[in-house]
Design a protein around this motif. Structure first.
Motif, short mmCIF file in Angstrom:
data_model
loop_
_atom_site.label_atom_id
_atom_site.label_comp_id
_atom_site.label_asym_id
_atom_site.label_seq_id
_atom_site.Cartn_x
_atom_site.Cartn_y
_atom_site.Cartn_z
N GLU A 73 -5.43 78.18 124.32
CA GLU A 73 -6.86 78.45 124.47
C GLU A 73 -7.65 77.35 123.77
N GLU A 74 -8.42 76.60 124.55
CA GLU A 74 -9.31 75.59 123.98
C GLU A 74 -10.49 76.35 123.36
N VAL A 75 -10.79 76.08 122.09
CA VAL A 75 -11.81 76.85 121.39
C VAL A 75 -13.15 76.12 121.34
N SER A 76 -13.16 74.89 120.81
CA SER A 76 -14.42 74.13 120.76
C SER A 76 -14.13 72.64 120.79
N GLU A 77 -15.09 71.89 121.26
CA GLU A 77 -14.97 70.44 121.28
C GLU A 77 -15.43 69.89 119.93
N LYS A 78 -14.77 68.85 119.48
CA LYS A 78 -15.15 68.22 118.23
C LYS A 78 -16.45 67.45 118.44
N ILE A 79 -17.36 67.60 117.50
CA ILE A 79 -18.64 66.89 117.55
C ILE A 79 -18.52 65.68 116.65
N ASN A 80 -18.63 64.49 117.23
CA ASN A 80 -18.54 63.25 116.45
C ASN A 80 -19.93 62.72 116.17
N VAL A 81 -20.28 62.70 114.90
CA VAL A 81 -21.57 62.17 114.46
C VAL A 81 -21.26 60.93 113.63
N ARG A 82 -21.64 59.78 114.16
CA ARG A 82 -21.30 58.51 113.53
C ARG A 82 -22.43 57.91 112.71
N GLY A 83 -23.60 58.53 112.77
CA GLY A 83 -24.74 58.01 112.03
C GLY A 83 -26.04 58.65 112.51
N GLU A 84 -27.13 58.17 111.96
CA GLU A 84 -28.44 58.75 112.21
C GLU A 84 -28.81 58.78 113.70
N ASP A 85 -28.32 57.82 114.48
CA ASP A 85 -28.62 57.78 115.91
C ASP A 85 -28.03 58.97 116.68
N ASP A 86 -27.05 59.66 116.09
CA ASP A 86 -26.42 60.82 116.73
C ASP A 86 -27.06 62.14 116.29
N TRP A 87 -28.28 62.10 115.79
CA TRP A 87 -28.93 63.29 115.23
C TRP A 87 -29.03 64.43 116.24
N THR A 122 -45.22 71.53 117.21
CA THR A 122 -44.77 70.14 117.08
C THR A 122 -44.36 69.81 115.65
N ALA A 123 -45.03 70.43 114.67
CA ALA A 123 -44.65 70.22 113.27
C ALA A 123 -43.24 70.76 113.03
N ASP A 124 -42.94 71.92 113.62
CA ASP A 124 -41.62 72.52 113.47
C ASP A 124 -40.54 71.63 114.10
N LYS A 125 -40.81 71.11 115.28
CA LYS A 125 -39.85 70.23 115.97
C LYS A 125 -39.63 68.93 115.19
N LYS A 126 -40.70 68.38 114.61
CA LYS A 126 -40.59 67.14 113.84
C LYS A 126 -39.76 67.38 112.57
N ALA A 127 -39.98 68.50 111.89
CA ALA A 127 -39.20 68.83 110.69
C ALA A 127 -37.73 69.04 111.04
N GLU A 128 -37.47 69.69 112.18
CA GLU A 128 -36.09 69.91 112.61
C GLU A 128 -35.40 68.58 112.91
N LYS A 129 -36.11 67.67 113.56
CA LYS A 129 -35.54 66.35 113.85
C LYS A 129 -35.20 65.61 112.57
N LYS A 130 -36.08 65.65 111.58
CA LYS A 130 -35.82 64.98 110.30
C LYS A 130 -34.63 65.61 109.59
N LEU A 131 -34.52 66.93 109.67
CA LEU A 131 -33.39 67.64 109.06
C LEU A 131 -32.08 67.20 109.70
N LYS A 132 -32.05 67.14 111.03
CA LYS A 132 -30.85 66.72 111.75
C LYS A 132 -30.53 65.25 111.47
N MET A 133 -31.55 64.41 111.36
CA MET A 133 -31.31 62.99 111.06
C MET A 133 -30.69 62.83 109.68
#
Length: 173
Positions: A73-87, A122-133
């Motif tokens: 059973e395949e459960v989940s795909e590995k998420i590869n985050v190599r840097g800020e560009d992969d936010w 838009t403030a919420d989306k911008k804060a979320e983007k910064k958090l992910k970055m």
């Protein structure tokens, strides 16, 4: 000759053990031999071989399960985050059970500036983007959200507008 036979038998031992139990393969390369007790929406409960205590692990930490019957059973795909560009690959988790089996990195934060003219959305989306970055910069594909605060109008700052602040803890495999 006896030495070669012994070496061969030692090499076969893990295969014999795994044939008698379910094998959970984690994204970090580790394997767990035991019995899968239940598979829920976000977690898997299992028991290690020779033990009775139930353990829970997040599906995000697991690549696949090979059951004793041979079914895979395949459960989940590995998420590869190599840097800020992969936010955009970073996943925000809101329940502590979803981080079981992942490794804690450090606290991350995302917020909008004090003086801005964003709408609340838009403030919420911008804060979320910064958090992910911030998490992506640490090469962490997951964030456990610990605080999500938004202020609007005069309660935000003297000029009105809105401000959003999000905090979390970054996790990796």
């Amino acid at each position: 000759m006896k030495k070669q036979l012994f070496s061969f038998l030692v090499m076969l031992l893990p295969f014999c053990v795994s044939a008698q139990s379910d094998v959970i393969k984690k994204h970090n390369g580790e394997t767990v031999n035991g019995k899968v007790v239940s598979v829920d929406e976000y977690t898997i409960t299992f028991v290690y071989d020779g033990e009775e205590a139930r353990n829970t692990i997040s599906k995000y930490a697991i690549e696949k399960i090979t059951y004793k019957s041979g079914r895979v059973e395949e459960v989940s795909e590995k998420i590869n985050v190599r840097g800020e560009d992969d936010w955009e690959k970073v996943v925000i988790l809101e329940d502590k059970s979803y981080i079981a089996g992942l490794k804690k990195a450090e606290e991350v934060r995302g917020k909008t500036g004090l003086i801005n003219y964003h709408t609340g959305n838009t403030a919420d989306k911008k804060a979320e983007k910064k958090l992910k970055m911030a998490a992506a910069e640490l090469h962490c594909p997951f964030i456990l959200l610990t605080a999500d605060k938004a202020t609007v109008g005069s309660s935000s700052n003297q000029l009105g507008g809105s401000q959003a602040i999000k905090k979390g803890i970054a996790y990796k495999y």
